[in-house]
Design a protein around this motif. Structure first.
Motif, PDB file in Angstrom:
ATOM      1  N   ALA A  15       0.833  -1.208   0.000  1.00 51.46           N
ATOM      2  CA  ALA A  15       0.000   0.000   0.000  1.00 51.46           C
ATOM      3  C   ALA A  15       0.865   1.254   0.000  1.00 51.46           C
ATOM      4  O   ALA A  15       0.583   2.214  -0.731  1.00 51.46           O
ATOM      5  N   LEU A  18       2.286   1.612  -3.449  1.00 50.19           N
ATOM      6  CA  LEU A  18       1.265   2.063  -4.391  1.00 50.19           C
ATOM      7  C   LEU A  18       0.994   3.554  -4.223  1.00 50.19           C
ATOM      8  O   LEU A  18       0.881   4.286  -5.207  1.00 50.19           O
ATOM      9  N   ILE A  19       0.932   4.026  -2.988  1.00 51.61           N
ATOM     10  CA  ILE A  19       0.713   5.460  -2.757  1.00 51.61           C
ATOM     11  C   ILE A  19       1.853   6.274  -3.370  1.00 51.61           C
ATOM     12  O   ILE A  19       1.617   7.284  -4.032  1.00 51.61           O
ATOM     13  N   TYR A  55       1.228  -3.459  -7.978  1.00 50.09           N
ATOM     14  CA  TYR A  55       0.854  -3.229  -6.588  1.00 50.09           C
ATOM     15  C   TYR A  55      -0.646  -3.440  -6.384  1.00 50.09           C
ATOM     16  O   TYR A  55      -1.067  -4.067  -5.408  1.00 50.09           O
ATOM     17  N   ALA A  56      -1.456  -2.892  -7.274  1.00 50.31           N
ATOM     18  CA  ALA A  56      -2.912  -3.001  -7.144  1.00 50.31           C
ATOM     19  C   ALA A  56      -3.364  -4.457  -7.199  1.00 50.31           C
ATOM     20  O   ALA A  56      -4.312  -4.842  -6.507  1.00 50.31           O
ATOM     21  N   LEU A  62      -8.776  -3.037  -3.556  1.00 44.79           N
ATOM     22  CA  LEU A  62      -8.679  -1.811  -4.354  1.00 44.79           C
ATOM     23  C   LEU A  62      -9.073  -2.028  -5.810  1.00 44.79           C
ATOM     24  O   LEU A  62      -8.973  -1.108  -6.623  1.00 44.79           O
ATOM     25  N   TRP A  66      -9.110   0.719  -8.807  1.00 47.24           N
ATOM     26  CA  TRP A  66      -8.036   0.565  -9.790  1.00 47.24           C
ATOM     27  C   TRP A  66      -8.609   0.517 -11.207  1.00 47.24           C
ATOM     28  O   TRP A  66      -8.112   1.193 -12.108  1.00 47.24           O
ATOM     29  N   ARG A 109      -6.043   6.683  -4.030  1.00 51.87           N
ATOM     30  CA  ARG A 109      -5.070   7.048  -2.992  1.00 51.87           C
ATOM     31  C   ARG A 109      -5.701   6.965  -1.603  1.00 51.87           C
ATOM     32  O   ARG A 109      -5.121   6.427  -0.665  1.00 51.87           O
ATOM     33  N   CYS A 112      -6.137   3.425  -0.550  1.00 48.66           N
ATOM     34  CA  CYS A 112      -4.850   2.873  -0.093  1.00 48.66           C
ATOM     35  C   CYS A 112      -4.597   3.269   1.349  1.00 48.66           C
ATOM     36  O   CYS A 112      -4.181   2.445   2.164  1.00 48.66           O
ATOM     37  N   THR A 115      -6.653   1.274   3.636  1.00 47.58           N
ATOM     38  CA  THR A 115      -6.093  -0.071   3.788  1.00 47.58           C
ATOM     39  C   THR A 115      -5.039  -0.065   4.887  1.00 47.58           C
ATOM     40  O   THR A 115      -4.984  -0.972   5.712  1.00 47.58           O
TER      41      THR A 115
END
Length: 126
Positions: A15, A18-19, A55-56, A62, A66, A109, A112, A115
């Motif tokens: 996460a 990904l951010i 990542y997603a 997500l 996504w 975002r 994420c 999460t």
């Protein structure tokens, strides 16, 4: 569904990654939207999208956000390409597409971040 501590730790790391990738992607989109014609910027954007996809994929919670971002990405890139090929798309139409893309990016975002915040002492909920 509960995760083990190691799964929760991996989800947290993913996460965060990904951010960071979303932040880089956002900057690249803004640069491309301002320049309009830059093959190198398109290439960097594609690489960023590939990184975010990896990542997603690891964070199924997500998935919906996504997919929405992917749709908005392709709409925006198509509009940029169309504008380059055929001339002015119209400032208002482009601005609306660009804002829809920004909104989707921010939604992903925020999800994420949620999460990350959903973790408890024994694991995480995804």
């Amino acid at each position: 569904m509960h995760m083990s501590a190691s799964q929760a730790s991996a989800a947290t790391a993913i996460a965060f990654q990904l951010i960071a990738a979303l932040d880089r992607y956002k900057a690249e989109v803004e640069q491309l939207a301002a320049l309009r014609v830059d093959p190198e910027a398109y290439h960097r954007l594609r690489l960023s999208l590939d990184e975010m996809r990896r990542y997603a994929f690891e964070l199924p919670s997500l998935s919906l956000a996504w997919v929405e971002l992917l749709i908005r990405h392709f709409e925006l890139v198509h509009a940029l390409w169309k504008q380059q090929q055929q001339g002015d798309l119209g400032q208002e139409a482009f601005a609306a597409l660009h804002q829809n893309h920004r909104d989707c990016l921010e939604t992903l975002r925020v999800r994420c971040l949620r999460t990350l915040l959903q973790q408890d002492g024994t694991g995480a909920r995804a």
